[in-house]
Design an enzyme around this catalytic site. Structure first.
Site, PDB file in Angstrom:
ATOM      1  N   ASN A   9       0.872  -1.172   0.000  1.00  0.00           N
ATOM      2  CA  ASN A   9       0.000   0.000   0.000  1.00  0.00           C
ATOM      3  C   ASN A   9       0.915   1.230   0.000  1.00  0.00           C
ATOM      4  O   ASN A   9       1.511   1.557   1.026  1.00  0.00           O
ATOM      5  CB  ASN A   9      -0.884  -0.046   1.262  1.00  0.00           C
ATOM      6  N   TRP A  10       1.023   1.851  -1.158  1.00  0.00           N
ATOM      7  CA  TRP A  10       1.982   2.962  -1.282  1.00  0.00           C
ATOM      8  C   TRP A  10       1.449   4.247  -0.640  1.00  0.00           C
ATOM      9  O   TRP A  10       2.173   5.228  -0.545  1.00  0.00           O
ATOM     10  CB  TRP A  10       2.321   3.212  -2.754  1.00  0.00           C
ATOM     11  N   LYS A  11       0.192   4.262  -0.258  1.00  0.00           N
ATOM     12  CA  LYS A  11      -0.427   5.453   0.352  1.00  0.00           C
ATOM     13  C   LYS A  11      -0.175   6.685  -0.521  1.00  0.00           C
ATOM     14  O   LYS A  11      -0.123   6.560  -1.736  1.00  0.00           O
ATOM     15  CB  LYS A  11       0.076   5.623   1.790  1.00  0.00           C
ATOM     16  N   HIS A  95      -9.525   1.241   4.838  1.00  0.00           N
ATOM     17  CA  HIS A  95      -8.255   1.372   5.556  1.00  0.00           C
ATOM     18  C   HIS A  95      -8.461   2.285   6.768  1.00  0.00           C
ATOM     19  O   HIS A  95      -9.239   3.237   6.702  1.00  0.00           O
ATOM     20  CB  HIS A  95      -7.181   1.947   4.627  1.00  0.00           C
ATOM     21  N   GLU A  97      -6.821   4.632   7.924  1.00  0.00           N
ATOM     22  CA  GLU A  97      -6.601   6.075   7.651  1.00  0.00           C
ATOM     23  C   GLU A  97      -7.827   6.685   6.974  1.00  0.00           C
ATOM     24  O   GLU A  97      -8.151   7.848   7.187  1.00  0.00           O
ATOM     25  CB  GLU A  97      -5.328   6.252   6.800  1.00  0.00           C
ATOM     26  N   GLU A 167      -5.395  -4.975  10.625  1.00  0.00           N
ATOM     27  CA  GLU A 167      -4.356  -3.981  10.891  1.00  0.00           C
ATOM     28  C   GLU A 167      -4.665  -3.251  12.200  1.00  0.00           C
ATOM     29  O   GLU A 167      -5.471  -2.315  12.217  1.00  0.00           O
ATOM     30  CB  GLU A 167      -4.310  -2.953   9.760  1.00  0.00           C
ATOM     31  N   GLY A 173       2.544   2.162  10.877  1.00  0.00           N
ATOM     32  CA  GLY A 173       3.518   3.241  10.718  1.00  0.00           C
ATOM     33  C   GLY A 173       4.212   3.638  12.010  1.00  0.00           C
ATOM     34  O   GLY A 173       4.864   4.665  12.088  1.00  0.00           O
ATOM     35  N   SER A 213       3.427  -2.174  10.350  1.00  0.00           N
ATOM     36  CA  SER A 213       4.877  -2.239  10.548  1.00  0.00           C
ATOM     37  C   SER A 213       5.490  -3.597  10.159  1.00  0.00           C
ATOM     38  O   SER A 213       6.407  -4.090  10.818  1.00  0.00           O
ATOM     39  CB  SER A 213       5.250  -1.871  11.979  1.00  0.00           C
ATOM     40  N   GLY A 234       2.843  -1.127   4.275  1.00  0.00           N
ATOM     41  CA  GLY A 234       2.898   0.293   3.926  1.00  0.00           C
ATOM     42  C   GLY A 234       4.331   0.722   3.671  1.00  0.00           C
ATOM     43  O   GLY A 234       4.891   0.493   2.604  1.00  0.00           O
ATOM     44  N   GLY A 235       4.941   1.321   4.689  1.00  0.00           N
ATOM     45  CA  GLY A 235       6.284   1.907   4.558  1.00  0.00           C
ATOM     46  C   GLY A 235       7.299   1.009   3.857  1.00  0.00           C
ATOM     47  O   GLY A 235       8.039   1.461   2.978  1.00  0.00           O
TER      48      GLY A 235
HETATM   49  P1  PGA Z   1       2.841   0.266   7.665  1.00  0.00           P
HETATM   50  O1  PGA Z   1       1.387   0.473   7.058  1.00  0.00           O
HETATM   51  O2  PGA Z   1       3.383  -1.012   7.085  1.00  0.00           O
HETATM   52  O3  PGA Z   1       3.629   1.465   7.217  1.00  0.00           O
HETATM   53  O4  PGA Z   1       2.700   0.178   9.147  1.00  0.00           O
HETATM   54  C1  PGA Z   1       0.515  -0.614   6.874  1.00  0.00           C
HETATM   55  C2  PGA Z   1      -0.801  -0.140   6.287  1.00  0.00           C
HETATM   56  O5  PGA Z   1      -1.285   0.920   6.690  1.00  0.00           O
HETATM   57  O6  PGA Z   1      -1.385  -0.808   5.419  1.00  0.00           O
END
Ligand code: PGA
Length: 251
Positions: A9-11, A95, A97, A167, A173, A213, A234-235
């Site tokens: 997930n590149w956000k 998600h 967010e 999640e 993050g 993470s 994500g990251g």
């Molecule tokens: P993260 O994000 O790996 O940076 O913690 C995961 C996500 O939000 O899908």
């Protein structure tokens, strides 16, 4: 047998040019992968270019969000028909967010989920508790509501084809990962709730990912858990080599 999925997930990261470079490098690194599905979810504006640059590789593509209507006066939104037309196979829905900053609810998740299925997109539906829920001991209650409301109204076949991402919000993050056992425990609980809704056969086919993470150092332990079928990353998905080492985890 549930085929594992590693989804990036590149956000809100990467320009179109950077996105093309990332998918091209990842396409080469993922060339040998056979037993894991690799998915990348770039920002909308890079989707077209990323799908073109990644064509012929082992990578599948997804969007990070969508609206539930097919077309019309919904300024700023993107429809499932558009995503299907562009060559997306997956779409992330609900998600944390989106829930936190853009007002998404279990009800909107449910509408988006059913709209995605009408356009043959595979939803990656996100659920997860906040830190305060965990501290209060209400994790299961929160997850049950998210699953029972968000994932309701499907037939068994549709349910079986879903991808769910667990999640925990406090792990996204932050560098804090749920322990392998904690992640397994909640994911097993999600499967149990799904069994109540759609029966054991369907629930056993749903792929449930862990997210929060995830990195090369913790993926193998997570993947050893019997109910964890992959990761939403994500990251660590923003660097091709790092993501490739997650994809090529050693069990
Ligand atoms: P993260 O994000 O790996 O940076 O913690 C995961 C996500 O939000 O899908």
């Amino acid at each position: 047998m549930r085929k594992p999925i590693m989804a990036g997930n590149w956000k809100m990261n990467k320009t179109v040019e950077e996105a093309i470079l990332l998918v091209s490098e990842l396409g080469m690194l993922a060339d040998e992968v056979t037993d894991t599905e690799v998915v990348v979810c770039p920002p909308f504006i890079a989707l077209d270019a990323v799908i073109e640059a990644g064509a012929g590789s082992k990578i599948s593509f997804g969007a990070q969000n969508m609206y539930w209507e097919e077309e019309g006066a919904f300024t700023g939104e993107v429809s499932p028909a558009m995503l299907q037309d562009m060559g997306c196979s997956y779409v992330i829905i609900g998600h944390s967010e989106r829930r936190e900053y853009f007002g998404e609810t279990d009800e909107s998740v449910s509408k988006k989920l059913r709209a995605a299925l009408r356009f043959d997109l595979i939803p990656i539906v996100c659920v997860g508790e906040k830190l305060e829920d965990r501290e209060k001991g209400t994790t299961e209650e929160v997850i049950r509501k998210q699953v029972e409301t968000g994932l309701s109204g499907l037939d068994k076949e549709q349910a079986a084809g879903l991808v769910v991402a667990y999640e925990p919000v406090w792990a996204i993050g932050t560098g804090k990962t749920a322990s392998d056992e904690d992640a397994q425990k909640v994911i097993q609980f999600i499967r149990q709730v799904l069994t109540g809704m759609y029966g054991k056969d369907a629930a056993d086919r749903v792929r449930i990912l862990y997210g929060g993470s995830v990195k090369p150092e913790n993926i193998s332990g997570l993947m050893q858990q019997p109910d964890i079928d992959g990761a939403l990353v994500g990251g660590a998905s923003l660097d091709a080599k790092v993501f490739a080492s997650i994809v090529n985890f050693q069990k």
